[in-house]
Design a protein around this motif. Structure first.
Motif, PDB file in Angstrom:
ATOM      1  N   ASN B  34      13.359 -73.819 -96.402  1.00 58.73           N
ATOM      2  CA  ASN B  34      13.063 -75.183 -95.989  1.00 58.73           C
ATOM      3  C   ASN B  34      12.381 -75.163 -94.622  1.00 58.73           C
ATOM      4  O   ASN B  34      12.684 -74.330 -93.782  1.00 58.73           O
ATOM      5  N   ILE B  35      11.445 -76.082 -94.450  1.00 59.53           N
ATOM      6  CA  ILE B  35      10.845 -76.270 -93.134  1.00 59.53           C
ATOM      7  C   ILE B  35      11.599 -77.408 -92.465  1.00 59.53           C
ATOM      8  O   ILE B  35      11.659 -78.508 -92.998  1.00 59.53           O
ATOM      9  N   THR B  36      12.207 -77.133 -91.315  1.00 60.68           N
ATOM     10  CA  THR B  36      12.979 -78.161 -90.626  1.00 60.68           C
ATOM     11  C   THR B  36      12.038 -79.206 -90.039  1.00 60.68           C
ATOM     12  O   THR B  36      12.241 -80.395 -90.198  1.00 60.68           O
ATOM     13  N   SER B  37      11.026 -78.739 -89.321  1.00 56.03           N
ATOM     14  CA  SER B  37      10.039 -79.693 -88.840  1.00 56.03           C
ATOM     15  C   SER B  37       8.682 -79.029 -88.764  1.00 56.03           C
ATOM     16  O   SER B  37       8.565 -77.802 -88.705  1.00 56.03           O
ATOM     17  N   LYS B 131      17.226 -79.900 -78.765  1.00 54.83           N
ATOM     18  CA  LYS B 131      18.682 -79.998 -78.615  1.00 54.83           C
ATOM     19  C   LYS B 131      19.067 -81.230 -77.816  1.00 54.83           C
ATOM     20  O   LYS B 131      20.026 -81.930 -78.130  1.00 54.83           O
ATOM     21  N   ARG B 132      18.288 -81.497 -76.732  1.00 61.17           N
ATOM     22  CA  ARG B 132      18.556 -82.654 -75.885  1.00 61.17           C
ATOM     23  C   ARG B 132      18.259 -83.937 -76.637  1.00 61.17           C
ATOM     24  O   ARG B 132      18.934 -84.952 -76.421  1.00 61.17           O
ATOM     25  N   VAL B 133      17.275 -83.903 -77.504  1.00 58.85           N
ATOM     26  CA  VAL B 133      16.999 -85.086 -78.319  1.00 58.85           C
ATOM     27  C   VAL B 133      18.192 -85.363 -79.239  1.00 58.85           C
ATOM     28  O   VAL B 133      18.605 -86.512 -79.432  1.00 58.85           O
ATOM     29  N   ASP B 134      18.782 -84.274 -79.769  1.00 59.48           N
ATOM     30  CA  ASP B 134      20.008 -84.438 -80.569  1.00 59.48           C
ATOM     31  C   ASP B 134      21.077 -85.178 -79.760  1.00 59.48           C
ATOM     32  O   ASP B 134      21.707 -86.115 -80.254  1.00 59.48           O
ATOM     33  N   HIS B 135      21.266 -84.716 -78.510  1.00 57.07           N
ATOM     34  CA  HIS B 135      22.301 -85.327 -77.658  1.00 57.07           C
ATOM     35  C   HIS B 135      21.995 -86.794 -77.407  1.00 57.07           C
ATOM     36  O   HIS B 135      22.873 -87.640 -77.443  1.00 57.07           O
ATOM     37  N   TYR B 136      20.743 -87.059 -77.140  1.00 59.00           N
ATOM     38  CA  TYR B 136      20.327 -88.442 -76.883  1.00 59.00           C
ATOM     39  C   TYR B 136      20.662 -89.326 -78.089  1.00 59.00           C
ATOM     40  O   TYR B 136      21.253 -90.409 -77.932  1.00 59.00           O
ATOM     41  N   LEU B 137      20.321 -88.824 -79.273  1.00 56.68           N
ATOM     42  CA  LEU B 137      20.554 -89.639 -80.468  1.00 56.68           C
ATOM     43  C   LEU B 137      22.050 -89.859 -80.702  1.00 56.68           C
ATOM     44  O   LEU B 137      22.468 -90.889 -81.225  1.00 56.68           O
ATOM     45  N   ILE B 148      15.155 -94.693 -86.457  1.00 55.86           N
ATOM     46  CA  ILE B 148      14.921 -93.526 -85.591  1.00 55.86           C
ATOM     47  C   ILE B 148      13.808 -92.703 -86.204  1.00 55.86           C
ATOM     48  O   ILE B 148      13.798 -92.456 -87.410  1.00 55.86           O
ATOM     49  N   VAL B 149      12.848 -92.264 -85.398  1.00 56.43           N
ATOM     50  CA  VAL B 149      11.859 -91.312 -85.908  1.00 56.43           C
ATOM     51  C   VAL B 149      11.688 -90.188 -84.894  1.00 56.43           C
ATOM     52  O   VAL B 149      11.574 -90.430 -83.693  1.00 56.43           O
ATOM     53  N   ARG B 150      11.727 -88.966 -85.419  1.00 58.67           N
ATOM     54  CA  ARG B 150      11.523 -87.782 -84.567  1.00 58.67           C
ATOM     55  C   ARG B 150      10.173 -87.154 -84.900  1.00 58.67           C
ATOM     56  O   ARG B 150       9.733 -87.190 -86.041  1.00 58.67           O
TER      57      ARG B 150
END
Lengths: 565, 158
Positions: B34-37, B131-137, B148-150
């Motif tokens: 799988n491609i994560t992003s 990782k920080r975006v994870d924390h923010y979310l 939410i869109v990443r």
């Protein structure tokens, strides 16, 4: 010059020196076929199935060393050809396959005979193109031939919509290729080569592991020099048969699942594997963790992705085999051939312990005998193709190959139905040699319609059907690993192969003794017409020795010693 | 099957032409990976595009995929990153009735701000390490984000 897309295809083929095209017309490719009709620079061989057109182009390419060309229509024409593309991709055969496509305006509308051809061929070609404007055609075709034959060779597919073949544009085939992203690395690193040769000189039991890349690189002569001047024994893969002559004292034999005892033992005992254009295929290595366990590995290949893919290489060398071997030859004086004498004796002992052989039977013909017999009678004068199964392994084991490009078979993909059309292509490329196709009663039915092509184009391929009324190789596995449950492998119900050949205007023989076989083969050669020789052979003969799937090379099932009667 | 699963970032420079993206993604899908992003954009003033692919899998298979990527005709270069600067963007839509000063303060902490104010919703943007975006979310969950869109990661070797 301003010409149509269809004319461009013809002009490009002529400029590439193509003399034979294998194909089958249809709606979307008709503009190109109209131009084929008008020209006389190359011949077109009409096969009776698109799959056969691609296999014939493969046979032609393998025998001649040139790029094979095949032409087909859209939709089912293309999907029929996919097996051929995949086969050529697995065996690194340079092909340019041109397919018609529905007009641009209809693409994506589920039009008649429309299929996303480049979407399908992407994973089984070296590269592919959908040409959307005729002005791109000269560049695309030139790139296609260049990509097919350079680097690690392979099939290139060019899909051309019908309106593009009608479109008028400027044709200039002297376009300079600008492939910034494609630069095959052909020259091996000289320092690395020197280091590898030093490693060989320090080894006690080095072994050449010769692969099909040698044939593609036309490097057999250089490799023969290297083997003979170093005195290092060699094993061949199935794809490399003919690199060394069968009677070469340093050739141990084929290795792998059905390799000889001596070859597999040599690979298990060696302390330095010198892999030249081989890719450590699972049918060769058996259980990977036990493969050449105590050996260093020198791996020469033009394809960096093949190196250390399965077995880690201590001396990776990316380059064309011929260039690298020429460079290796410069360092031969540092190697003392005498040092390997004990190693050569060890191997000789392996060979005497369990030689590659079979048991004759007074009642029934043995398939191995038939192959050996053809070898005695024709030897170097024949080009040999095969289908896939037991007969294929026996041919590789027992035919006395003397030169590269003599043996043409489907190695990687294992395509039943490959042999006959491939043999037609071989005959077209090399008409002076007898073209023999060893096949089975299963495989031959997968492209038997090609009798018509062979009759029409006077390409007298001799098909020797080693008929055991079984899908033999699957039957062998069922015997050995499935407790003799012969699920759907009994082919007792079969056509009259003699009448089948005759129905197309060929000739047929049914033989069950040695004498009958000799007469049939002699007559088939003399009459110079496509032939089926239906040879009734022992039904339950197994290909031996055998490394069971996933087993270690040194753990072979061996031919049972003959009990005295 | 996927022993030693590890997050990997691979950048690929490719000729910007039709079908090049599927050539690349096929190599992953054909192996069941799988491609994560995945982010793609043209490189300014060139005929090339740059892809940043985040995936996970055994090192061996990823190495093999990297080599196969190299083999593709339109691929110019492949970087398998170890030491890199990696950033990702996220846009989040909140109801205007939420505590805007809290949201704004959290955004600030993650390199972000409020970028759009409408009658019913506000939109925030942050750009930071994945990782920080994870924390923010995680942090903004209690403010009832509506959407939410990443962007997927982009990366450069140090």
């Amino acid at each position: 010059m301003q010409i149509s897309g269809a004319q461009m295809v013809i002009e490009a083929l002529i400029a590439e020196g193509v003399d034979t095209v294998f194909g089958y017309p249809g709606g979307a490719i008709m503009n190109v076929y109209d131009e084929i009709y008008k020209q006389d620079k190359f011949q077109h061989i009409l096969t009776r199935h698109e799959q056969a057109a691609v296999h014939a182009a493969e046979g032609y390419s393998k025998a001649s060393g040139k790029v094979g060309v095949s032409m087909i229509t859209s939709g089912p024409g293309f999907t029929n050809a996919v097996t051929g593309l995949a086969d050529a991709y697995m065996d690194s055969i340079p092909l340019v396959v041109i397919s018609g496509q529905v007009p641009m305006s209809l693409i994506g509308t589920d039009a008649f005979q429309e299929i996303d051809a480049v979407g399908i061929s992407r994973s089984c070609t070296k590269h592919n193109y959908l040409v959307t404007d005729a002005k791109d055609l000269p560049r695309v075709l030139k790139e296609a031939f260049y990509i097919a034959r350079t680097g690690r060779p392979g099939p290139v597919h060019v899909d051309i919509p019908k309106d593009v073949t009608a479109q008028i544009a400027e044709f200039d085939y002297d376009v300079k290729l600008d492939l910034e992203t494609y630069k095959p690395h052909v020259k091996g690193n000289p320092r690395q080569i020197k280091k590898a040769m030093e490693a060989i000189a320090n080894a006690k039991r080095p072994l050449f592991y010769l692969g099909g890349g040698i044939i593609n690189s036309n490097a057999a002569n250089e490799v023969r020099d290297l083997v003979h001047t170093t005195g290092i024994p060699a094993v061949e893969t199935f794809m490399a048969r003919g690199t060394l002559s069968y009677d070469d004292k340093l050739l141990i034999g084929m290795l792998g699942m059905h390799g000889s005892y001596a070859a597999n033992m040599a690979m298990s005992e060696t302390d330095m594997v010198i892999a030249l254009g081989a890719r450590f295929d699972d049918r060769v290595t058996g259980k990977l963790s036990e493969f050449a366990k105590n050996a260093g590995v020198i791996h020469v290949d033009i394809d960096p992705a093949s190196i250390s893919k399965l077995v880690n290489a201590n001396y990776p060398i990316v380059g064309d085999i011929k260039n690298v071997v020429v460079e290796m030859l410069k360092h031969v004086p540092m190697i003392k051939s005498d040092n390997y004498e004990p190693w050569r004796e060890t191997i000789e002992n392996f060979a005497q312990l369990h030689p590659l052989t079979f048991h004759e039977d007074s009642e029934r013909l043995k398939p191995q005998w038939v192959i050996k017999r053809v070898g005695e009678l024709l030897g170097d004068d024949a080009n040999i193709s095969t289908d896939v199964g037991q007969h294929q392994m026996w041919t590789s084991q027992f035919y006395p190959f003397t030169r590269p490009r003599q043996f043409i078979s489907s190695g990687g993909l294992g395509t039943m139905g490959f042999g006959f059309p491939a043999a037609i292509g071989v005959k077209a490329a090399s008409p002076e040699k007898t073209s023999i196709n060893f096949t089975g009663d299963g495989s031959i039915l997968m492209n038997c319609q090609e009798l018509m092509t062979a009759v029409e184009k006077k390409l007298p391929v001799i098909n020797i059907i080693l008929n055991n009324n079984f899908l033999g190789m699957v039957r062998q596995w069922q015997t050995l690993f499935y407790d003799k449950r012969y699920s759907e492998t009994d082919l007792s119900v079969q056509p009259d192969f003699v009448k089948l050949a005759e129905a197309f205007g060929g000739i047929g023989y049914r033989v069950s003794t040695k004498e009958e076989f000799d007469v049939a083969l002699k007559e088939a050669i003399e009459r110079n017409i496509v032939a089926f020789i239906d040879v009734k052979v022992e039904r339950l003969e197994n290909v031996m020795p055998m490394v069971p799937s996933g087993g270690s090379l040194f753990n072979m099932m061996l031919l049972e010693k003959k009990e005295s009667k | 099957m996927n022993d030693n699963n590890e997050r990997r970032v691979v950048s690929v420079i490719v000729v910007n032409e039709a079908s090049v993206l599927s050539r690349i993604t096929d190599l992953f899908s054909g192996r069941g990976y799988n491609i994560t992003s995945l982010t793609v954009a043209p490189i300014p003033e060139s005929k090339y595009s740059r892809l940043t692919i985040v995936t996970s899998g055994s090192i061996r298979v990823i190495e093999q995929i990297t080599k196969q990527l190299h083999k593709l005709i339109p691929v110019l270069r492949v970087y398998e990153h170890s030491d890199l600067v990696e950033k990702e963007m996220a846009l989040v839509k909140f109801p205007i009735t939420e505590n805007l000063s809290d949201i704004s303060a959290i955004c600030n902490a993650y390199n972000g701000k409020i970028v759009n104010v409408g009658n019913d919703v506000i939109i925030t943007m942050v750009a930071d390490e994945p990782k920080r975006v994870d924390h923010y979310l995680e942090a903004i969950r209690k403010y009832n984000p509506k959407e939410i869109v990443r962007s997927g990661a982009v990366a450069l070797e140090r």
